[in-house]
Design a protein around this motif. Structure first.
Motif, PDB file in Angstrom:
ATOM      1  N   ALA A 174      -9.743  11.941 -20.633  1.00 57.00           N
ATOM      2  CA  ALA A 174      -8.627  10.996 -21.486  1.00 57.00           C
ATOM      3  C   ALA A 174      -7.835  10.236 -20.364  1.00 57.00           C
ATOM      4  O   ALA A 174      -6.995   9.349 -20.575  1.00 57.00           O
ATOM      5  CB  ALA A 174      -7.666  12.114 -22.233  1.00 57.00           C
ATOM      6  N   LEU A 175      -7.906  10.787 -19.167  1.00 54.80           N
ATOM      7  CA  LEU A 175      -7.186  10.122 -18.033  1.00 54.80           C
ATOM      8  C   LEU A 175      -7.826   8.911 -17.451  1.00 54.80           C
ATOM      9  O   LEU A 175      -7.529   8.021 -16.790  1.00 54.80           O
ATOM     10  CB  LEU A 175      -6.879  11.134 -16.994  1.00 54.80           C
ATOM     11  N   GLY A 176      -9.348   8.962 -17.872  1.00 55.11           N
ATOM     12  CA  GLY A 176     -10.005   7.655 -17.192  1.00 55.11           C
ATOM     13  C   GLY A 176     -10.048   6.336 -18.013  1.00 55.11           C
ATOM     14  O   GLY A 176      -9.370   6.035 -18.984  1.00 55.11           O
ATOM     15  N   GLY A 177     -10.977   5.293 -17.253  1.00 59.79           N
ATOM     16  CA  GLY A 177     -10.917   4.136 -18.103  1.00 59.79           C
ATOM     17  C   GLY A 177      -9.756   3.223 -17.786  1.00 59.79           C
ATOM     18  O   GLY A 177      -9.510   2.348 -18.515  1.00 59.79           O
ATOM     19  N   ARG A 178      -9.024   3.417 -16.650  1.00 62.07           N
ATOM     20  CA  ARG A 178      -7.876   2.641 -16.321  1.00 62.07           C
ATOM     21  C   ARG A 178      -7.821   2.598 -14.665  1.00 62.07           C
ATOM     22  O   ARG A 178      -8.442   3.256 -14.226  1.00 62.07           O
ATOM     23  CB  ARG A 178      -6.619   3.096 -16.769  1.00 62.07           C
ATOM     24  N   ALA A 179      -6.679   1.816 -14.302  1.00 62.17           N
ATOM     25  CA  ALA A 179      -6.417   1.786 -12.855  1.00 62.17           C
ATOM     26  C   ALA A 179      -5.314   2.545 -12.453  1.00 62.17           C
ATOM     27  O   ALA A 179      -4.279   2.434 -13.213  1.00 62.17           O
ATOM     28  CB  ALA A 179      -6.380   0.420 -12.537  1.00 62.17           C
ATOM     29  N   TYR A 180      -5.050   3.109 -11.581  1.00 65.45           N
ATOM     30  CA  TYR A 180      -4.258   3.783 -10.844  1.00 65.45           C
ATOM     31  C   TYR A 180      -3.631   3.526  -9.373  1.00 65.45           C
ATOM     32  O   TYR A 180      -4.402   3.247  -8.675  1.00 65.45           O
ATOM     33  CB  TYR A 180      -4.316   5.418 -10.740  1.00 65.45           C
ATOM     34  N   THR A 181      -2.167   3.001  -9.206  1.00 65.41           N
ATOM     35  CA  THR A 181      -1.965   2.636  -7.888  1.00 65.41           C
ATOM     36  C   THR A 181      -1.399   3.895  -7.270  1.00 65.41           C
ATOM     37  O   THR A 181       0.071   4.422  -7.854  1.00 65.41           O
ATOM     38  CB  THR A 181      -1.174   1.571  -7.915  1.00 65.41           C
ATOM     39  N   LEU A 182      -1.788   4.412  -6.412  1.00 64.46           N
ATOM     40  CA  LEU A 182      -1.573   5.800  -5.815  1.00 64.46           C
ATOM     41  C   LEU A 182      -0.822   5.449  -4.318  1.00 64.46           C
ATOM     42  O   LEU A 182      -1.243   4.996  -3.433  1.00 64.46           O
ATOM     43  CB  LEU A 182      -2.669   6.698  -5.673  1.00 64.46           C
ATOM     44  N   THR A 183       0.548   6.027  -4.376  1.00 65.24           N
ATOM     45  CA  THR A 183       1.309   5.834  -3.073  1.00 65.24           C
ATOM     46  C   THR A 183       1.871   7.218  -2.981  1.00 65.24           C
ATOM     47  O   THR A 183       1.531   8.374  -3.654  1.00 65.24           O
ATOM     48  CB  THR A 183       2.529   5.072  -3.364  1.00 65.24           C
ATOM     49  N   GLY A 184       2.175   7.487  -1.611  1.00 62.98           N
ATOM     50  CA  GLY A 184       2.767   8.768  -1.156  1.00 62.98           C
ATOM     51  C   GLY A 184       4.203   8.636  -2.028  1.00 62.98           C
ATOM     52  O   GLY A 184       4.716   7.682  -2.409  1.00 62.98           O
ATOM     53  N   PRO A 185       4.807   9.785  -1.880  1.00 66.36           N
ATOM     54  CA  PRO A 185       6.482   9.899  -2.277  1.00 66.36           C
ATOM     55  C   PRO A 185       7.347   9.011  -1.643  1.00 66.36           C
ATOM     56  O   PRO A 185       8.395   8.974  -2.215  1.00 66.36           O
ATOM     57  CB  PRO A 185       6.519  11.406  -2.257  1.00 66.36           C
ATOM     58  N   GLU A 186       7.246   8.371  -0.464  1.00 61.87           N
ATOM     59  CA  GLU A 186       8.340   7.843   0.159  1.00 61.87           C
ATOM     60  C   GLU A 186       7.436   6.570   0.870  1.00 61.87           C
ATOM     61  O   GLU A 186       6.552   6.531   1.125  1.00 61.87           O
ATOM     62  CB  GLU A 186       8.875   8.552   1.144  1.00 61.87           C
ATOM     63  N   SER A 187       8.586   5.731   0.980  1.00 59.58           N
ATOM     64  CA  SER A 187       8.091   4.343   1.948  1.00 59.58           C
ATOM     65  C   SER A 187       8.898   4.686   3.219  1.00 59.58           C
ATOM     66  O   SER A 187       9.941   4.940   3.457  1.00 59.58           O
ATOM     67  CB  SER A 187       8.772   3.080   1.106  1.00 59.58           C
ATOM     68  N   ILE A 188       7.947   4.438   4.143  1.00 64.83           N
ATOM     69  CA  ILE A 188       8.487   4.885   5.678  1.00 64.83           C
ATOM     70  C   ILE A 188       7.735   3.878   6.617  1.00 64.83           C
ATOM     71  O   ILE A 188       6.617   3.296   6.405  1.00 64.83           O
ATOM     72  CB  ILE A 188       8.105   6.406   5.987  1.00 64.83           C
ATOM     73  N   THR A 189       8.634   3.608   7.598  1.00 67.44           N
ATOM     74  CA  THR A 189       8.203   2.641   8.462  1.00 67.44           C
ATOM     75  C   THR A 189       7.137   3.290   9.601  1.00 67.44           C
ATOM     76  O   THR A 189       7.094   4.584   9.806  1.00 67.44           O
ATOM     77  CB  THR A 189       9.453   2.146   9.576  1.00 67.44           C
ATOM     78  N   CYS A 190       6.371   2.432  10.401  1.00 69.88           N
ATOM     79  CA  CYS A 190       5.670   2.965  11.309  1.00 69.88           C
ATOM     80  C   CYS A 190       6.500   4.003  12.448  1.00 69.88           C
ATOM     81  O   CYS A 190       5.899   4.938  12.945  1.00 69.88           O
ATOM     82  CB  CYS A 190       4.947   1.828  12.121  1.00 69.88           C
ATOM     83  N   ALA A 191       7.496   3.235  12.919  1.00 72.72           N
ATOM     84  CA  ALA A 191       8.282   3.976  13.732  1.00 72.72           C
ATOM     85  C   ALA A 191       9.090   5.260  13.277  1.00 72.72           C
ATOM     86  O   ALA A 191       9.244   6.326  13.980  1.00 72.72           O
ATOM     87  CB  ALA A 191       9.521   3.086  14.298  1.00 72.72           C
ATOM     88  N   GLY A 192       9.074   5.206  11.984  1.00 70.25           N
ATOM     89  CA  GLY A 192       9.704   6.649  11.213  1.00 70.25           C
ATOM     90  C   GLY A 192       8.604   7.496  11.255  1.00 70.25           C
ATOM     91  O   GLY A 192       8.785   8.836  11.407  1.00 70.25           O
ATOM     92  N   GLN A 193       7.352   7.234  11.162  1.00 66.65           N
ATOM     93  CA  GLN A 193       6.274   8.164  11.246  1.00 66.65           C
ATOM     94  C   GLN A 193       6.180   8.588  12.610  1.00 66.65           C
ATOM     95  O   GLN A 193       5.960   9.866  12.723  1.00 66.65           O
ATOM     96  CB  GLN A 193       4.986   7.505  10.958  1.00 66.65           C
ATOM     97  N   ILE A 194       6.073   7.855  13.863  1.00 65.48           N
ATOM     98  CA  ILE A 194       6.380   8.197  15.022  1.00 65.48           C
ATOM     99  C   ILE A 194       7.453   9.388  15.222  1.00 65.48           C
ATOM    100  O   ILE A 194       7.111  10.338  15.974  1.00 65.48           O
ATOM    101  CB  ILE A 194       6.441   7.014  16.004  1.00 65.48           C
TER     102      ILE A 194
END
Length: 273
Positions: A174-194
């Motif tokens: 029932a979940l198939g047949g479509r497109a899903y845009t998958l992201t992590g739970p937060e937007s973070i900068t490269c510097a923030g990841q460092i």
């Protein structure tokens, strides 16, 4: 039901195989270079490997290799495959994806699947949390991490969450047949990841802001040409612009995705001298 999982040695597929087996589903792991007899041979660049590995499969987890996708789809139809779940990329949502080196291979495979008489599901993740492993060498060596756009945002998704999303779609038609845009739970900068990696490793990690040309010269052995320029253009376009976060991961797995800090804590040893 037998589920063929291509790219069985990859981080997402490895986790996916375990999740599907935990659900009691029959799994056929496959790889272009099988590491043991329990893994079938499926080289997506070699159509001769398609018939045997697809025989008896009901569903497929597929990596986006476009070179022989028409032959793969044709053989899947012949084998009676009912559902293909593609690990695509959110890069296909960018303007003119057919001319974008980051999107081209994915959009070509998407087009082949959506034109086929097989139900297809398109998983479109953004940045993988595991991309941070590219910084492990300078961090372990105690030298600054070279970043052309340290304030560029992305949406790192934990590979285990991506595997859970794929498992959910493969297990529930029932979940198939479509497109899903998958992201992590937060937007973070490269510097923030460092900064997060600094905290979890207990070591200060310096950043060296470099030009595009300096970065390309440093990364020439790993990424070059149009791909390097496309990556830099993508980072530049996201500089100071937070990434839009979707709810598709939570919709599929029933909880928020794991944070980059969680991923970093789990992989801290990869960044320690």
């Amino acid at each position: 039901m037998t589920i063929l999982v291509t790219g069985a040695r990859g981080a997402v597929a490895t986790e996916l195989i375990a999740l599907l087996r935990q659900r009691g589903l029959s799994v056929r792991p496959a790889s272009s270079r099988p590491s043991d007899p329990s893994i079938a041979t499926c080289d997506l660049t070699d159509p001769a490997t398609f018939p045997a590995v697809l025989a008896g499969a009901d569903s497929v987890f597929l990596y986006a290799e476009p070179s022989h996708i028409d032959a793969f789809v044709k053989e899947a139809v012949t084998a009676g495959v009912e559902h293909i779940v593609l690990l695509s990329s959110s890069a296909v949502l960018a303007p003119a994806p057919e001319t974008n080196p980051l999107a081209k291979s994915h959009v070509d495979v998407e087009h082949a699947l959506t034109a086929a008489p097989i139900r297809s599901t398109l998983l479109r993740p953004g940045a993988f949390a595991g991309n941070a492993l590219a910084w492990s060498w300078p961090i372990k060596a105690g030298v600054p991490v070279s970043l052309p756009y340290p304030d560029s945002y992305n949406d790192p998704i934990h590979e285990a969450d991506l595997a859970e999303a794929a498992a959910a779609v493969l297990a529930d038609p029932a979940l198939g047949g479509r497109a899903y845009t998958l992201t992590g739970p937060e937007s973070i900068t490269c510097a923030g990841q460092i900064g997060i990696l600094s905290r979890v490793t207990g070591h200060d990690i310096a950043i060296r802001k470099v030009t595009r040309e300096e970065w390309k010269a440093e990364m020439a052995d790993y990424v070059s040409g149009p791909i390097a320029d496309a990556l830099l253009d993508w980072q530049q376009s996201n500089e100071g612009v937070p990434t839009e976060i979707t709810t598709d991961v939570e919709r599929l797995i029933g909880r928020p995705g794991r944070t980059f800090a969680t991923w970093a804590q789990e992989h801290a040893t990869a960044f320690k001298p």
